[in-house]
Write a protein that holds these residues in place. Structure first.
Motif, PDB file in Angstrom:
ATOM      1  N   LEU A  45      49.003 -65.183 -68.001  1.00  0.00           N
ATOM      2  CA  LEU A  45      49.424 -64.059 -67.157  1.00  0.00           C
ATOM      3  C   LEU A  45      48.387 -62.948 -67.183  1.00  0.00           C
ATOM      4  O   LEU A  45      48.114 -62.314 -66.160  1.00  0.00           O
ATOM      5  CB  LEU A  45      50.775 -63.521 -67.642  1.00  0.00           C
ATOM      6  N   SER A  49      46.295 -61.688 -64.037  1.00  0.00           N
ATOM      7  CA  SER A  49      46.417 -60.271 -63.679  1.00  0.00           C
ATOM      8  C   SER A  49      45.035 -59.685 -63.421  1.00  0.00           C
ATOM      9  O   SER A  49      44.847 -58.875 -62.505  1.00  0.00           O
ATOM     10  CB  SER A  49      47.115 -59.499 -64.803  1.00  0.00           C
ATOM     11  N   THR A  53      43.480 -58.155 -59.983  1.00  0.00           N
ATOM     12  CA  THR A  53      42.752 -56.883 -59.924  1.00  0.00           C
ATOM     13  C   THR A  53      41.490 -57.031 -59.091  1.00  0.00           C
ATOM     14  O   THR A  53      41.155 -56.171 -58.272  1.00  0.00           O
ATOM     15  CB  THR A  53      42.387 -56.408 -61.344  1.00  0.00           C
ATOM     16  N   TRP A 116      49.010 -60.782 -73.504  1.00  0.00           N
ATOM     17  CA  TRP A 116      48.656 -60.449 -72.123  1.00  0.00           C
ATOM     18  C   TRP A 116      47.377 -59.627 -72.087  1.00  0.00           C
ATOM     19  O   TRP A 116      46.490 -59.884 -71.260  1.00  0.00           O
ATOM     20  CB  TRP A 116      49.794 -59.665 -71.474  1.00  0.00           C
ATOM     21  N   TYR A 120      43.912 -60.447 -70.211  1.00  0.00           N
ATOM     22  CA  TYR A 120      43.428 -59.549 -69.158  1.00  0.00           C
ATOM     23  C   TYR A 120      42.001 -59.086 -69.448  1.00  0.00           C
ATOM     24  O   TYR A 120      41.150 -59.071 -68.545  1.00  0.00           O
ATOM     25  CB  TYR A 120      44.349 -58.343 -69.040  1.00  0.00           C
TER      26      TYR A 120
END
Length: 215
Positions: A45, A49, A53, A116, A120
């Motif tokens: 995830l 993400s 972006t 997460w 990211y």
């Protein structure tokens, strides 16, 4: 908005690209092995993400600015490489720890937020994704179909969804296999931790040396 035919063609091309093994797949497999299914999925995830972006940045034209600055690209790339190496060193430093069957993968599983965030940061620290979108998206854009920004966002959403399905699958599958193997052993193998740590360090070195995109 893009036509259904265009969306289908874009989805097919995206699927072929996502299925090609790359640094992100190795990262997510390592995360799943190290932390279990939930960690692998949450890391996926995070990676997607970061991809989302870049999609928004592409739609706003910000990635074109990044592409014109070799210094900015290098800084972001080296920061990402350093982060991966730092993760690897952290794993190697805990290689002597053992776990029980009730907690078969790590001594203290990271929180969802931590998993997460790590995913990211790994994803956003690879500017080659932005450059890829700059080269890939225009092939499927049609000025006659309306707003280019809207088309990019729609196609980007398709790309992110496909990527999330497969990335989460990689992380979850690796976590499942690791959990079952750990349950049989009763504790985590020190050699396994060393392999995971070296995987992170190797990915960091690969990113620094080549700047390959993470997909």
């Amino acid at each position: 908005m893009p036509s259904p035919t265009t969306v289908a063609a874009f989805a097919g091309a995206s699927l072929l690209l996502i299925l090609f093994p790359g640094p992100a797949m190795l990262f997510l497999v390592a995360r799943g092995v190290a932390g279990g299914r939930r960690v692998g999925v949450m890391s996926a995830l995070g990676v997607e993400s970061a991809t989302a972006t870049f999609v928004v940045a592409t739609a706003l034209g910000l990635t074109a600015v990044l592409a014109t600055s070799a210094i900015a690209l290098s800084v972001v790339r080296y920061v990402g490489a350093g982060y991966l190496i730092w993760l690897g060193i952290g794993v190697l430093r805990t290689r002597g720890a053992t776990t029980t069957v009730a907690a078969p993968v790590v001594t203290a599983r990271p929180s969802d937020w931590t998993s997460w965030r790590q995913g990211y940061l790994v994803g956003i620290a690879n500017p080659k994704v932005a450059l890829f979108f700059l080269a890939f998206f225009p092939q499927f854009l049609d000025p006659a179909r309306g707003s280019m920004t809207g088309q990019i966002l729609v196609l980007g959403a398709v790309f992110v969804v496909i990527g999330l399905v497969f990335d989460a699958s990689y992380g979850a599958l690796a976590g499942t296999i690791s959990t079952r193997l750990s349950a049989r052993r009763g504790k985590k193998s020190t050699k396994g931790k060393i392999a995971i740590g070296l995987t992170y360090i190797g990915l960091g070195g690969f990113t620094a040396a080549t700047g390959s995109r993470t997909l």
